[in-house]
Design a protein around this motif. Structure first.
Motif, PDB file in Angstrom:
ATOM      1  N   ARG A  60       7.137 -11.007  18.257  1.00 57.77           N
ATOM      2  CA  ARG A  60       7.589 -10.272  16.944  1.00 57.77           C
ATOM      3  C   ARG A  60       6.808  -9.069  16.702  1.00 57.77           C
ATOM      4  N   VAL A  61       7.390  -7.965  16.442  1.00 54.58           N
ATOM      5  CA  VAL A  61       6.550  -6.748  16.298  1.00 54.58           C
ATOM      6  C   VAL A  61       6.585  -5.918  15.060  1.00 54.58           C
ATOM      7  N   VAL A  62       5.752  -5.904  14.036  1.00 50.31           N
ATOM      8  CA  VAL A  62       5.897  -4.889  12.885  1.00 50.31           C
ATOM      9  C   VAL A  62       5.277  -3.548  12.885  1.00 50.31           C
ATOM     10  N   GLN A  63       6.009  -2.677  12.497  1.00 48.39           N
ATOM     11  CA  GLN A  63       5.398  -1.045  12.952  1.00 48.39           C
ATOM     12  C   GLN A  63       5.241  -0.454  11.279  1.00 48.39           C
ATOM     13  N   PHE A  64       3.990  -0.285  10.912  1.00 46.57           N
ATOM     14  CA  PHE A  64       3.846   0.605   9.649  1.00 46.57           C
ATOM     15  C   PHE A  64       3.177   1.995   9.734  1.00 46.57           C
ATOM     16  N   THR A  65       3.598   2.958   9.358  1.00 48.93           N
ATOM     17  CA  THR A  65       2.887   4.279   9.481  1.00 48.93           C
ATOM     18  C   THR A  65       2.208   4.611   8.040  1.00 48.93           C
ATOM     19  N   PRO A  66       0.890   4.853   7.970  1.00 49.17           N
ATOM     20  CA  PRO A  66       0.262   5.283   6.662  1.00 49.17           C
ATOM     21  C   PRO A  66       0.732   7.038   6.412  1.00 49.17           C
ATOM     22  N   PRO A  67       0.899   7.001   4.856  1.00 49.14           N
ATOM     23  CA  PRO A  67       1.198   8.342   4.664  1.00 49.14           C
ATOM     24  C   PRO A  67       0.656   9.348   5.372  1.00 49.14           C
ATOM     25  N   LEU A 117       0.766  -1.210  -0.035  1.00 50.14           N
ATOM     26  CA  LEU A 117      -0.019  -0.018   0.015  1.00 50.14           C
ATOM     27  C   LEU A 117       0.923   1.320   0.067  1.00 50.14           C
ATOM     28  N   GLY A 118       2.015   1.050   0.124  1.00 49.88           N
ATOM     29  CA  GLY A 118       3.191   2.417   0.306  1.00 49.88           C
ATOM     30  C   GLY A 118       3.329   2.812   1.651  1.00 49.88           C
ATOM     31  N   TRP A 119       2.785   1.960   2.554  1.00 52.05           N
ATOM     32  CA  TRP A 119       2.974   2.512   4.028  1.00 52.05           C
ATOM     33  C   TRP A 119       4.448   2.469   4.375  1.00 52.05           C
ATOM     34  N   ARG A 120       4.905   3.325   5.427  1.00 51.52           N
ATOM     35  CA  ARG A 120       6.135   3.230   5.627  1.00 51.52           C
ATOM     36  C   ARG A 120       6.568   2.353   6.721  1.00 51.52           C
ATOM     37  N   LEU A 121       7.421   1.276   6.681  1.00 54.91           N
ATOM     38  CA  LEU A 121       7.772   0.271   7.380  1.00 54.91           C
ATOM     39  C   LEU A 121       8.993   0.858   8.484  1.00 54.91           C
ATOM     40  N   ASP A 122       8.517   0.962   9.881  1.00 56.98           N
ATOM     41  CA  ASP A 122       9.388   1.792  10.867  1.00 56.98           C
ATOM     42  C   ASP A 122      10.152   0.478  11.539  1.00 56.98           C
ATOM     43  N   ALA A 123       9.485  -0.704  11.691  1.00 54.28           N
ATOM     44  CA  ALA A 123      10.390  -1.739  12.485  1.00 54.28           C
ATOM     45  C   ALA A 123       9.878  -2.892  12.071  1.00 54.28           C
ATOM     46  N   ASP A 124      10.566  -3.836  12.519  1.00 54.41           N
ATOM     47  CA  ASP A 124      10.258  -5.362  12.526  1.00 54.41           C
ATOM     48  C   ASP A 124      11.306  -5.933  13.426  1.00 54.41           C
ATOM     49  N   PHE A 125      10.860  -6.028  14.721  1.00 51.53           N
ATOM     50  CA  PHE A 125      11.830  -6.886  15.717  1.00 51.53           C
ATOM     51  C   PHE A 125      11.127  -8.275  16.147  1.00 51.53           C
ATOM     52  N   ALA A 126      12.209  -9.129  16.295  1.00 49.30           N
ATOM     53  CA  ALA A 126      11.644 -10.434  16.651  1.00 49.30           C
ATOM     54  C   ALA A 126      12.557 -10.832  17.771  1.00 49.30           C
ATOM     55  N   SER A 161       7.836  12.891   5.928  1.00 45.94           N
ATOM     56  CA  SER A 161       8.748  12.559   5.048  1.00 45.94           C
ATOM     57  C   SER A 161       8.917  13.683   3.805  1.00 45.94           C
ATOM     58  N   SER A 162      10.068  13.617   3.092  1.00 45.63           N
ATOM     59  CA  SER A 162       9.866  14.364   1.842  1.00 45.63           C
ATOM     60  C   SER A 162       8.983  14.075   0.782  1.00 45.63           C
ATOM     61  N   SER A 163       8.674  12.783   0.599  1.00 48.36           N
ATOM     62  CA  SER A 163       7.466  12.396  -0.181  1.00 48.36           C
ATOM     63  C   SER A 163       6.380  12.888   0.336  1.00 48.36           C
ATOM     64  N   GLU A 164       6.054  13.225   1.777  1.00 56.44           N
ATOM     65  CA  GLU A 164       4.589  13.616   2.117  1.00 56.44           C
ATOM     66  C   GLU A 164       4.637  15.136   1.709  1.00 56.44           C
ATOM     67  N   LEU A 165       5.746  15.811   1.826  1.00 57.66           N
ATOM     68  CA  LEU A 165       5.648  17.121   1.660  1.00 57.66           C
ATOM     69  C   LEU A 165       5.588  17.333   0.212  1.00 57.66           C
ATOM     70  N   ALA A 166       6.182  16.662  -0.580  1.00 54.45           N
ATOM     71  CA  ALA A 166       6.190  16.730  -2.037  1.00 54.45           C
ATOM     72  C   ALA A 166       4.460  16.507  -2.467  1.00 54.45           C
ATOM     73  N   LEU A 191     -11.246   1.204  11.465  1.00 55.24           N
ATOM     74  CA  LEU A 191     -10.028   2.064  11.507  1.00 55.24           C
ATOM     75  C   LEU A 191     -10.045   3.136  10.417  1.00 55.24           C
ATOM     76  N   TYR A 192     -10.379   4.427  10.981  1.00 56.57           N
ATOM     77  CA  TYR A 192     -10.386   5.275  10.008  1.00 56.57           C
ATOM     78  C   TYR A 192      -9.063   5.973   9.452  1.00 56.57           C
ATOM     79  N   LEU A 193      -9.249   6.137   8.175  1.00 56.85           N
ATOM     80  CA  LEU A 193      -8.047   6.717   7.281  1.00 56.85           C
ATOM     81  C   LEU A 193      -8.874   8.032   6.881  1.00 56.85           C
TER      82      LEU A 193
END
Length: 212
Positions: A52-59, A37-46, A163-168, A82-84
């Motif tokens: 294991r925890v995976v974190q994504f952030t929507p643009p 979906l293009g969401w930012r992968l912040d972490a993947d710790f096991a 992010s710079s892409s978000e500003l762009a 879950l509202y976007l």
């Protein structure tokens, strides 16, 4: 007898919603979906095979999602509503579909609690138009178009970008809107375009009326 009451304004500590945990059955499958979906992968710790925890952030979002192993006892796919929030629901829907999400048709409601009506609200009134999709486990997401926030919903004009892409992206939307603005002014070059851009970007992020 009249009883006078006094409202005490107490200083509060900021409580910022940072993360929402969603339950999934296949962590790697969920990771591929949200990455697609293009969401930012912040972490993947096991830690071994039990955590294991995976974190994504929507643009554009200040909040993130967590999923993984050993995080929650909730049934996979049980997260709902879950509202976007988006400023242009047609553009957001088209992009998500292009990235592989099965997004519903857009519907709108005449008012709170009213039955759904097919299509985007013809007047683009805030909070009226929505569409939905789900991840592979069935966790449900709702796209909601917000063009102007309810009074009291926004108490700051602080504008931030993750992010710079978000500003762009914000600059591209401002450029498109400014192009329409220049058409209405006879096609003349607007020497004050930096001020116009800045006002547009701040107003859009705050959910306030956009400059004409």
């Amino acid at each position: 007898m009249t009883i006078a009451t006094k409202t005490l304004k107490l200083q509060t500590v900021d409580l910022k919603l940072e993360v929402v945990v969603i339950p999934v059955s296949d962590v790697d499958r969920a990771k591929r979906f949200y990455d697609g979906l293009g969401w930012r992968l912040d972490a993947d710790f096991a830690v071994g095979d039990t955590f294991r925890v995976v974190q994504f952030t929507p643009p554009g979002s200040p909040s993130s999602i967590h999923f993984g192993t050993g995080l929650t006892s909730a049934a996979p796919g049980s997260a709902r509503g879950l509202y976007l929030v988006v400023s242009d629901i047609e553009a957001a829907r088209a992009e998500l579909i292009g990235r592989g999400a099965d997004v519903s048709e857009i519907i709108h409601r005449a008012g709170p609690g009213e039955p759904p009506i097919s299509g985007r609200d013809p007047e683009r009134r805030s909070y009226r138009s929505s569409a939905s999709f789900a991840d592979p486990d069935g966790n449900g997401w709702l796209l909601q178009e917000v063009t102007e926030r309810l009074p009291g919903r926004v108490d700051t004009d602080i504008t931030t970008f993750t992010s710079s892409s978000e500003l762009a992206g914000a600059l591209r939307r401002a450029a498109a809107a400014h192009g329409e603005h220049e058409k209405r002014t006879g096609g003349k070059h607007d020497e004050n375009w930096p001020d116009w851009y800045a006002d547009y970007i701040v107003q859009e992020q705050a959910g306030k009326p956009l400059p004409l």
